[in-house]
Design a protein around this motif. Structure first.
Motif, PDB file in Angstrom:
ATOM      1  N   ALA A 547      11.816  13.371 -22.341  1.00  0.00           N
ATOM      2  CA  ALA A 547      11.161  12.465 -21.394  1.00  0.00           C
ATOM      3  C   ALA A 547      12.077  12.143 -20.227  1.00  0.00           C
ATOM      4  O   ALA A 547      11.634  12.110 -19.069  1.00  0.00           O
ATOM      5  N   LEU A 548      13.345  11.920 -20.494  1.00  0.00           N
ATOM      6  CA  LEU A 548      14.275  11.575 -19.419  1.00  0.00           C
ATOM      7  C   LEU A 548      14.429  12.735 -18.441  1.00  0.00           C
ATOM      8  O   LEU A 548      14.543  12.528 -17.228  1.00  0.00           O
ATOM      9  N   GLY A 560       5.610  10.042 -19.957  1.00  0.00           N
ATOM     10  CA  GLY A 560       4.998   8.902 -20.638  1.00  0.00           C
ATOM     11  C   GLY A 560       4.511   9.275 -22.029  1.00  0.00           C
ATOM     12  O   GLY A 560       4.693   8.511 -22.990  1.00  0.00           O
ATOM     13  N   ARG A 561       3.908  10.444 -22.163  1.00  0.00           N
ATOM     14  CA  ARG A 561       3.445  10.887 -23.486  1.00  0.00           C
ATOM     15  C   ARG A 561       4.618  11.104 -24.436  1.00  0.00           C
ATOM     16  O   ARG A 561       4.546  10.773 -25.628  1.00  0.00           O
ATOM     17  N   GLU A 562       5.699  11.675 -23.915  1.00  0.00           N
ATOM     18  CA  GLU A 562       6.866  11.921 -24.767  1.00  0.00           C
ATOM     19  C   GLU A 562       7.505  10.613 -25.229  1.00  0.00           C
ATOM     20  O   GLU A 562       7.963  10.499 -26.373  1.00  0.00           O
ATOM     21  N   LEU A 563       7.549   9.617 -24.371  1.00  0.00           N
ATOM     22  CA  LEU A 563       8.142   8.336 -24.763  1.00  0.00           C
ATOM     23  C   LEU A 563       7.269   7.621 -25.788  1.00  0.00           C
ATOM     24  O   LEU A 563       7.787   6.967 -26.705  1.00  0.00           O
ATOM     25  N   ALA A 564       5.967   7.729 -25.644  1.00  0.00           N
ATOM     26  CA  ALA A 564       5.080   7.158 -26.657  1.00  0.00           C
ATOM     27  C   ALA A 564       5.298   7.859 -28.001  1.00  0.00           C
ATOM     28  O   ALA A 564       5.338   7.214 -29.064  1.00  0.00           O
ATOM     29  N   GLY A 587       9.238   1.560 -20.070  1.00  0.00           N
ATOM     30  CA  GLY A 587       9.167   0.532 -19.043  1.00  0.00           C
ATOM     31  C   GLY A 587       9.864   0.941 -17.760  1.00  0.00           C
ATOM     32  O   GLY A 587       9.369   0.682 -16.653  1.00  0.00           O
ATOM     33  N   LEU A 588      11.017   1.599 -17.890  1.00  0.00           N
ATOM     34  CA  LEU A 588      11.729   2.069 -16.705  1.00  0.00           C
ATOM     35  C   LEU A 588      10.911   3.110 -15.949  1.00  0.00           C
ATOM     36  O   LEU A 588      10.918   3.152 -14.711  1.00  0.00           O
ATOM     37  N   LEU A 589      10.201   3.952 -16.703  1.00  0.00           N
ATOM     38  CA  LEU A 589       9.310   4.916 -16.065  1.00  0.00           C
ATOM     39  C   LEU A 589       8.201   4.184 -15.301  1.00  0.00           C
ATOM     40  O   LEU A 589       7.876   4.552 -14.160  1.00  0.00           O
ATOM     41  N   ARG A 590       7.635   3.168 -15.897  1.00  0.00           N
ATOM     42  CA  ARG A 590       6.573   2.430 -15.220  1.00  0.00           C
ATOM     43  C   ARG A 590       7.101   1.732 -13.960  1.00  0.00           C
ATOM     44  O   ARG A 590       6.375   1.625 -12.954  1.00  0.00           O
ATOM     45  N   LEU A 591       8.340   1.261 -13.983  1.00  0.00           N
ATOM     46  CA  LEU A 591       8.929   0.704 -12.769  1.00  0.00           C
ATOM     47  C   LEU A 591       8.952   1.749 -11.661  1.00  0.00           C
ATOM     48  O   LEU A 591       8.641   1.458 -10.503  1.00  0.00           O
ATOM     49  N   GLU A 593       7.035   4.169 -11.275  1.00  0.00           N
ATOM     50  CA  GLU A 593       5.667   4.459 -10.836  1.00  0.00           C
ATOM     51  C   GLU A 593       5.020   3.264 -10.129  1.00  0.00           C
ATOM     52  O   GLU A 593       3.863   3.348  -9.724  1.00  0.00           O
ATOM     53  N   TRP A 594       5.747   2.139 -10.009  1.00  0.00           N
ATOM     54  CA  TRP A 594       5.241   0.901  -9.416  1.00  0.00           C
ATOM     55  C   TRP A 594       4.132   0.274 -10.264  1.00  0.00           C
ATOM     56  O   TRP A 594       3.313  -0.491  -9.754  1.00  0.00           O
ATOM     57  N   ARG A 595       4.148   0.541 -11.539  1.00  0.00           N
ATOM     58  CA  ARG A 595       3.182  -0.062 -12.466  1.00  0.00           C
ATOM     59  C   ARG A 595       3.893  -1.235 -13.155  1.00  0.00           C
ATOM     60  O   ARG A 595       4.286  -1.177 -14.320  1.00  0.00           O
ATOM     61  N   PHE A 596       4.072  -2.315 -12.401  1.00  0.00           N
ATOM     62  CA  PHE A 596       4.961  -3.399 -12.811  1.00  0.00           C
ATOM     63  C   PHE A 596       4.429  -4.200 -14.000  1.00  0.00           C
ATOM     64  O   PHE A 596       5.205  -4.658 -14.841  1.00  0.00           O
ATOM     65  N   ALA A 597       3.133  -4.391 -14.095  1.00  0.00           N
ATOM     66  CA  ALA A 597       2.576  -5.141 -15.222  1.00  0.00           C
ATOM     67  C   ALA A 597       2.821  -4.400 -16.532  1.00  0.00           C
ATOM     68  O   ALA A 597       3.218  -5.002 -17.547  1.00  0.00           O
TER      69      ALA A 597
END
Length: 723
Positions: A547-548, A560-564, A587-591, A593-597
């Motif tokens: 994932a990294l 995202g799938r790999e981290l899940a 969470g760092l990936l979502r940051l 992607e600007w998906r902060f919630a």
């Protein structure tokens, strides 16, 4: 200053932010801009993935900025410190074209065809040609010869890449080639865009007004080539392939075998008139067997009489015929090394793994490799290693199957794979001694300490390193071979070698940025993990490590799938620390992607998992520091959501840990920078300035130049515009 009311200016700004997301400072800016974008747009917006998405987002932002001066001011503040143009200093001219062969005969027709394509009148079409022909006919030599003749026409340099690889899985991708060329053009590593499309756009922009030659040798598919083709009038792309590449719009230039007259002239150039005259009786047979192949003629030239009496190969292939004759004259030790070194299409050959495969000492292997090169059966590389031509390796592999047998070949290949995996583990351990490891091979090297190892444990290459940088350099030099070894281990069903070899690629990912290179091995690690019985935590590590690499290559959805999957694997293993790491990384990936919630939810979950780790659980000693990092990440996510006061509280908690509990000035400086960004985004620039100064003081002692540059740009954003 870029105009926040101009769609083109905002689009350019968003593009420069995305292109710089390869380095830490670029990622930091990208994340901060995501929060600003959400504030200006009035809603959370996913980071744009391509040029069309950037333009569409820019239109939304400009529309909002025009209706609200405060939003225009916020956007303009961050646009005022737009990343510097990544175009490098033009004084750095790349000259990467290898030397041509000393003796070159004929080829007037192909040379003229290349001239016509390279120097035709500009008409908006790319200048591109494909040299093609059978194995050993000299297509690569012709490309290098033409490039040498015409180098004066390309004052901005030459870019060369050999697209050969071991297996098809390890063939260089266009994404990897673009990174390679951008670095050769002196683009800083942290400014190489993670996404393939952005790399291609930057590459074309850099070449737009240059006079430059690009040579792509041993291309296999059009997909490797198309993203590197530019319509710049001063650029000529010369592709070398076995045959025309379907899907590539290029001028085909066929390279035929030499005629007898030119073949004889080449032999005279190579060995002299006297030697050719002395072989008058056998010369017709030599010419017939070599069939106009320059490679075969060069090999036969070392012993005209011997080459003449070599038995013909099946199908009349001139390269195979001559190679078979040379092989039959080898002494037994050299012949055995020749066969066993060819059991896998290793990108390069070193004495260490060859010695392991053959069960001999490295000095003997070094001498025998040199002997094979002297006979023309191996090609010496500029770095002192060797490689097979594909046709020669095919002959050697056939001979190994015939003369050594399947069982002996399999055992030899396993020994070579073990050498590479052990070398990778040892070097990775030297590069990152503080990392916690899973594979038992690391335990062995922990016991060895700083002393060197030998033989199957990694040879001289895996001995003592001067420092971590030397270990990284050694890993980088062998990266392609390590990946090939992992893929070989997968083929003969050795999940331990696959997973532990993939685990040992972490330093290459973290410190060398070789994400594109290691992806095939990391995917193999994920596939092999269910069969790995050494440690139940290995599956989680494989998913996380893949994932990294995907994140750094802009493969966000798959990451995202790999981290899940990593979180599920760690839960099944009962490993709370690993599960918290997987969720935190998501969470760092979502940051990014600007998906902060979603990012905030991940960090909150990671914090709860850390709190559940008991005093006797694995990773207990890491919990306080890991918790502080998660607090910092929560602050970043809250800032992106516009919840500035809550963000400050989380960041203050993290700062107290790094300043008071531990001596980590670098992490303290990072949190201070987070706080400064938060104040600036909240419109309180005066509060941000002293935080920037404190961070700069800490980082000055750390010589963190890139981060200091980012702080300087942040400081400029805090200053009101001058009238």
């Amino acid at each position: 200053m870029l105009d926040p009311l101009s769609v083109s200016a905002v689009t350019t700004f968003l593009g420069s932010v995305g292109a710089g997301a390869a380095g830490e400072s670029g990622r930091r800016l990208c994340e901060a801009v995501g929060g600003v974008v959400a504030r200006v747009a009035g809603r959370e917006v996913t980071a744009p993935a391509d040029a069309a998405a950037r333009e569409a987002l820019a239109a939304v932002l400009v529309d909002q900025a025009r209706s609200d001066p405060e939003r225009a001011r916020a956007l303009g503040t961050w646009m005022s410190g737009a990343p510097a143009d990544p175009r490098p200093d033009r004084r750095h001219v790349p000259h990467t074209l290898p030397a041509s062969v000393r003796f070159f005969t004929d080829r007037k027709g192909p040379l003229a065809a290349l001239d016509r394509e390279a120097f035709r009148k500009p008409d908006g079409r790319p200048r591109i040609a494909v040299l093609y022909g059978p194995e050993g006919v000299g297509t690569s030599a012709l490309a290098l010869h033409w490039g040498g003749l015409q180098a004066h026409r390309y004052p901005d340099g030459t870019l060369y890449a050999d697209l050969r690889a071991g297996s098809t899985s390890t063939a260089p991708t266009a994404t990897a080639l673009l990174r390679h060329f951008l670095l050769k053009l002196h683009v800083p590593q942290e400014r190489v865009p993670p996404a393939a499309q952005d790399r291609a756009e930057l590459f074309r922009a850099l070449l737009a007004d240059r006079r430059l030659l690009v040579v792509l040798d041993h291309a296999r598919t059009a997909a490797q080539v198309v993203p590197l083709v530019t319509a710049a009038p001063g650029v000529f792309t010369l592709v070398v392939a076995r045959r025309p590449l379907t899907g590539l719009d290029a001028r085909p230039v066929l390279v035929d075998p030499l005629g007898d007259k030119d073949a004889k002239r080449l032999l005279v150039d190579l060995v002299g008139k006297q030697a050719v005259a002395a072989a008058r009786a056998t010369l017709p047979s030599v010419l017939e067997r070599c069939a106009g192949s320059p490679f075969a003629l060069r090999a036969a030239a070392t012993d005209l009489a011997g080459a003449a009496t070599a038995p013909p190969a099946a199908g009349g292939d001139p390269v195979r015929t001559v190679v078979d004759g040379l092989y039959r004259r080898l002494a037994a030790p050299a012949a055995r090394v020749y066969r066993l070194a060819a059991l896998r299409a290793w990108p390069a050959l070193d004495p260490g793994p060859v010695a392991a495969a053959a069960g001999i000492g490295e000095p003997e292997a070094r001498d025998l490799l040199a002997e094979l090169a002297q006979h023309g059966l191996l090609e010496p590389a500029p770095d002192g290693r060797y490689r097979f031509r594909p046709a020669v390796r095919a002959h050697a592999a056939d001979a190994a199957a015939r003369e050594d047998g399947v069982a002996a070949c399999a055992a030899a290949l396993r020994r070579a794979v073990e050498w590479y995996v052990s070398f990778a583990v040892r070097a990775d351990h030297a590069a990152l001694p503080q990392r916690w490891h899973i594979g038992p091979r690391y335990d062995r090297y922990d016991r060895l300490g700083a002393d060197g190892v030998s033989g199957a444990d990694g040879g001289a290459l895996a001995g003592r390193y001067e420092d971590e940088g030397a270990a990284i350099a050694a890993l980088t030099a062998e990266a392609d071979n390590i990946v090939e070894a992992v893929l070989a281990a997968e083929e003969f069903d050795d999940p331990a070698a696959v997973c532990e070899g993939a685990e040992a690629l972490w330093a290459l990912q973290l410190k060398a940025g070789c994400h594109d290179t290691v992806l095939p091995a990391l995917r193999a690690g994920v596939r092999a993990a269910p069969a790995y019985h050494g440690d139940p935590r290995m599956a989680g590590r494989m998913h996380t490590q893949l994932a990294l690499a995907l994140i750094e290559s802009a493969g966000y959805e798959e990451a995202g799938r790999e981290l899940a999957a990593a979180a599920r694997a760690e839960e099944a293993a009962g490993h709370l620390r690993g599960r918290a790491t997987a969720v935190e990384t998501l969470g760092l990936l979502r940051l990014r992607e600007w998906r902060f919630a979603e990012a905030l939810s991940c960090f909150e979950q990671a914090g709860l998992l850390l709190a559940r780790i008991g005093p006797d659980d694995d990773g207990r000693e890491d919990v306080p520091r890991a918790t502080a990092l998660v607090e910092r990440h929560q602050g970043r996510a809250l800032r992106g959501l516009g919840r500035f006061e809550e963000a400050r509280q989380r960041l203050d908690t993290a700062l107290a840990y790094f300043e008071q509990t531990t001596d980590e000035p670098y992490n303290a400086a990072r949190v201070l920078t987070d706080l400064a960004e938060t104040d600036l985004m909240a419109g309180d620039a005066p509060a941000a300035l002293p935080l920037i100064d404190r961070a700069a003081t800490l980082l000055g002692a750390q010589h963190a130049t890139v981060h200091l540059d980012y702080l300087a740009a942040l400081r400029l954003r805090c200053r009101p515009e001058q009238p």
